[in-house]
Design an enzyme around this catalytic site. Structure first.
Site, mmCIF file in Angstrom:
data_model
loop_
_atom_site.group_PDB
_atom_site.id
_atom_site.type_symbol
_atom_site.label_atom_id
_atom_site.label_comp_id
_atom_site.label_asym_id
_atom_site.label_seq_id
_atom_site.Cartn_x
_atom_site.Cartn_y
_atom_site.Cartn_z
ATOM 1 N N LYS A 80 66.363 52.882 -10.206
ATOM 2 C CA LYS A 80 65.855 51.552 -10.575
ATOM 3 C C LYS A 80 65.990 51.341 -12.078
ATOM 4 O O LYS A 80 66.416 50.278 -12.539
ATOM 5 C CB LYS A 80 64.391 51.412 -10.122
ATOM 6 C CG LYS A 80 64.249 51.324 -8.606
ATOM 7 C CD LYS A 80 62.810 51.429 -8.107
ATOM 8 C CE LYS A 80 62.775 51.423 -6.577
ATOM 9 N NZ LYS A 80 61.420 51.537 -6.011
ATOM 10 N N GLN A 124 55.653 53.486 -8.120
ATOM 11 C CA GLN A 124 56.422 54.019 -6.992
ATOM 12 C C GLN A 124 55.474 54.589 -5.934
ATOM 13 O O GLN A 124 54.575 55.364 -6.238
ATOM 14 C CB GLN A 124 57.396 55.101 -7.494
ATOM 15 C CG GLN A 124 58.330 55.659 -6.434
ATOM 16 C CD GLN A 124 59.345 54.642 -5.904
ATOM 17 O OE1 GLN A 124 59.662 53.647 -6.569
ATOM 18 N NE2 GLN A 124 59.844 54.881 -4.706
ATOM 19 N N ASP A 147 57.250 44.024 -6.839
ATOM 20 C CA ASP A 147 57.405 44.569 -5.478
ATOM 21 C C ASP A 147 56.972 43.545 -4.427
ATOM 22 O O ASP A 147 57.341 43.665 -3.263
ATOM 23 C CB ASP A 147 56.507 45.808 -5.301
ATOM 24 C CG ASP A 147 57.224 47.110 -5.601
ATOM 25 O OD1 ASP A 147 58.414 47.231 -5.262
ATOM 26 O OD2 ASP A 147 56.573 48.020 -6.159
#
Ligand code: GUN
Length: 325
Positions: A80, A124, A147
């Site tokens: 990412k 994460q 997200d």
């Protein structure tokens, strides 16, 4: 078969062993959907938006937070970060010891929420057991929640007014559109009900919106006769996290199969493992009109849509209109 998923009851094994046609009569090739190519195109378009933001004096910033020793999570986060850097998004990485007190993570999120150089905050998942994962999702500023997991953003998506769509299901919508699969009126079966993929995927598929309008069934570990459900499907999205749990015998001819699974299984390779999906690729390919491979299918789209959401966040915060793809 690991986990609590039950095997396909009465599933037919095998099928026509032709490379291309299955039992579809005339030879029809199966499209192997190239997620790398589709993801690259989206990233290039998002990169154009980064340039447009730069012209307005705005550099988007994404902060990633890793509180885990899991090797796969480390790999995902570094992918990412790299993707950010490639298109001109500033990336800030924070690591917290997996056995540190939970408050250390919450304090860090609070700092990032307040940091004016950060447009997106991503923690994460999964976090260690001693950290309340739902509290983590709630702690991120909804405007920086790239997200799309914060309850406010989930609520907006469900009510048909999305701000940030969760990256993997949004990427799957883009991927289907890129190969001209129209979801409208189709029977879709989502296998898996995670907050990250299964639930939002089902939700996007039922929305009265492009990439939606599908008649959608969600299957999970308590589903009886999974194969009977998947055989009814025009589109199967496999997101259960169980290696190769869906094979060609559980699919109908001409189905479109999207495999979200990335499972490490022991193998005689240099690393001692190989990656397989939730779908048994070879037998699925004999039935499917189109199928995503693992790796190289859904994964690149998840990352592309994270870039998309980060740029969207930067545009929203700076009050600059960006024309996202
Ligand atoms: N873990 C697995 N997938 C994801 C994702 O899309 N976002 C975050 N934050 N964690 C994940």
């Amino acid at each position: 078969m690991p986990s609590e998923w039950s095997p396909a009851v009465g599933a037919r094994r095998g099928g026509a062993p032709t490379e291309a046609a299955g039992d579809r009569g005339a030879i029809t090739m199966t499209t192997i959907i190239d997620g790398n190519e589709i993801g690259d195109r989206i990233r290039a378009d998002v990169g154009d938006c980064v340039e447009a933001l730069a012209d307005a004096g705005v550099t988007p910033g994404l902060a990633t937070v890793l509180m885990s020793d899991d090797e796969a999570s480390e790999t995902y986060v570094s992918m990412k970060q790299r993707a950010c850097e490639e298109i001109g998004i500033e990336s800030y990485h924070h690591e917290i010891d997996a056995d540190a007190p939970a408050e250390r993570l919450f304090d860090r999120v609070e700092e990032l929420n307040a940091d004016p150089s950060v447009d997106g905050v991503l923690v994460q998942m999964p976090v260690p057991d001693h950290v309340d994962a739902r509290r983590v999702l709630r702690s991120i500023d909804p405007m920086k929640d790239v997200d799309g997991f914060h309850p406010e953003n989930v609520g907006r998506m469900v009510s048909g007014d999305p701000r940030y769509k969760p990256c993997t299901p949004h990427g799957i919508q883009k991927l289907l559109a890129a190969v001209d699969v129209d979801t409208e009126g189709k029977d879709a079966v989502v296998v898996g009900r995670s907050d990250i993929v299964g639930k939002p995927m089902a939700n996007l598929l039922i929305q009265k919106a492009p990439g939606g309008n599908a008649t959608t069934t969600v299957c999970h570990s308590r589903t009886e006769d999974l194969a009977a459900k998947t055989r009814q499907a025009d589109i199967v999205v496999a997101a259960a996290g169980v290696p190769e749990m869906i094979d060609g015998s559980m699919l109908s001819e001409g189905v479109v199969v999207v495999d979200v699974g990335v499972n490490r299984v022991d193998a005689d390779t240099e690393k001692g493992y190989e990656l397989v999906g939730d779908v048994e690729f070879e037998s699925a390919k004999r039935k499917a009109a189109a199928v995503t491979p693992v790796p190289g299918g859904v994964g690149p789209l998840t990352i592309a849509m994270l870039m998309y959401n980060t740029v969207k966040a930067a545009g929203l915060r700076a009050g600059v209109d960006v024309e996202l793809p």
